[in-house]
Design an enzyme around this catalytic site. Structure first.
Site, mmCIF file in Angstrom:
data_model
loop_
_atom_site.group_PDB
_atom_site.id
_atom_site.type_symbol
_atom_site.label_atom_id
_atom_site.label_comp_id
_atom_site.label_asym_id
_atom_site.label_seq_id
_atom_site.Cartn_x
_atom_site.Cartn_y
_atom_site.Cartn_z
ATOM 1 N N SER A 189 0.839 -1.200 0.000
ATOM 2 C CA SER A 189 0.000 0.000 0.000
ATOM 3 C C SER A 189 0.870 1.245 0.000
ATOM 4 O O SER A 189 1.948 1.266 0.612
ATOM 5 C CB SER A 189 -0.921 0.025 1.219
ATOM 6 O OG SER A 189 -1.599 1.278 1.305
ATOM 7 N N TYR A 230 -2.035 -0.972 10.260
ATOM 8 C CA TYR A 230 -2.101 -1.481 8.881
ATOM 9 C C TYR A 230 -0.855 -1.090 8.109
ATOM 10 O O TYR A 230 -0.233 -1.924 7.424
ATOM 11 C CB TYR A 230 -3.351 -0.942 8.202
ATOM 12 C CG TYR A 230 -3.437 -1.269 6.728
ATOM 13 C CD1 TYR A 230 -3.697 -2.571 6.304
ATOM 14 C CD2 TYR A 230 -3.251 -0.281 5.765
ATOM 15 C CE1 TYR A 230 -3.765 -2.880 4.954
ATOM 16 C CE2 TYR A 230 -3.322 -0.581 4.415
ATOM 17 C CZ TYR A 230 -3.572 -1.879 4.014
ATOM 18 O OH TYR A 230 -3.638 -2.184 2.664
#
Length: 238
Positions: free
Chosen positions: A141, A154
């Site tokens: 990401s 995350y």
């Protein structure tokens, strides 16, 4: 890599980026193996692909379970005799500030986002060695390049995946096993809605603003480009 007739495992294939990637790779002529926990959803997708005369199989798999991951890889290898590409896409997030993020939930997403991909790599690398090489695409990401409140857990898991990818790339280069890290931006899927939550974190929201989210199909297109071109890192804007 020419995608036609290549055997591709896609984890997290039941929705979002994984489903869009599955459809695109099947359309490009790949033999796709779909892995996710939802057996019924995978069966529906595979039936849809068969109606389009695409080659696809469903292998229900919990990517937090080492035995299940090994069974997935063994099943696909027995079916086709080789595995050319692994797309480690399954993942989940948890909201929470560093001061009070739920540690048990942090541990859960670490198992899925980090240990799951590593266990999949450990299961598949011997198979790729037997066939002279292969490609592993780890979906990370762009938040690993940022410092955004409420999603540090995350981001940390994906940063760990980045380091694993970069190191494995060096370790496996002599064996023709290539590693690409895919770094999507915000994507219009149910990913945020599926985040782990507690009564406290239910009140949190990830940072808002910025450009419109990319579609899952746009991310899938970049993953397909990455499979063709095999860059070390694949971003959405190039």
């Amino acid at each position: 890599m020419d995608i036609q007739d290549k055997v591709v495992i896609i984890t997290g294939a039941s929705g979002g980026i994984g489903l869009a990637t599955t459809r695109l790779f099947a359309e490009a002529g790949a033999k796709v193996a779909l892995a996710a926990r939802s057996a019924d959803t995978l069966t529906t997708i595979v039936n849809e692909l068969h109606e389009q005369h695409r080659e696809a199989i469903a292998v229900p798999t919990d990517m937090r379970n080492k035995d299940a991951i090994e069974a997935l890889v063994d099943s696909v290898f027995q079916q086709y005799g080789r595995i050319d590409i692994l797309i480690n896409n399954a993942g989940q997030t948890v909201l929470g500030n560093v001061a009070d993020v739920d540690i048990d939930q942090f541990r859960q997403i670490f198992e899925l986002n980090v240990l799951g991909p590593v266990e999949a790599m450990q299961a598949i690398i011997p198979k790729m060695r037997q066939n002279g090489g292969g490609l592993i695409i780890n979906v990370s990401s762009i938040v690993t390049k940022m410092h955004l409140p409420a999603i540090s857990a995350y981001a940390a898991t994906k940063a760990a995946l980045n380091m694993i990818s970069d190191t494995a790339r060096e370790e496996l280069a002599s064996e023709n096993i290539r590693i690409t890290t895919m770094l999507p931006r915000a994507t219009a899927t149910n990913f945020g809605k599926n985040s782990l939550a507690t009564p406290k974190t239910n009140q949190l929201r990830p940072p808002q603003g910025g450009p419109e989210p990319d579609s899952a199909e746009a991310v899938a297109q970049k993953i397909l480009e990455a499979a063709h071109n095999e860059p070390h890192k694949q971003y959405m804007d190039r």
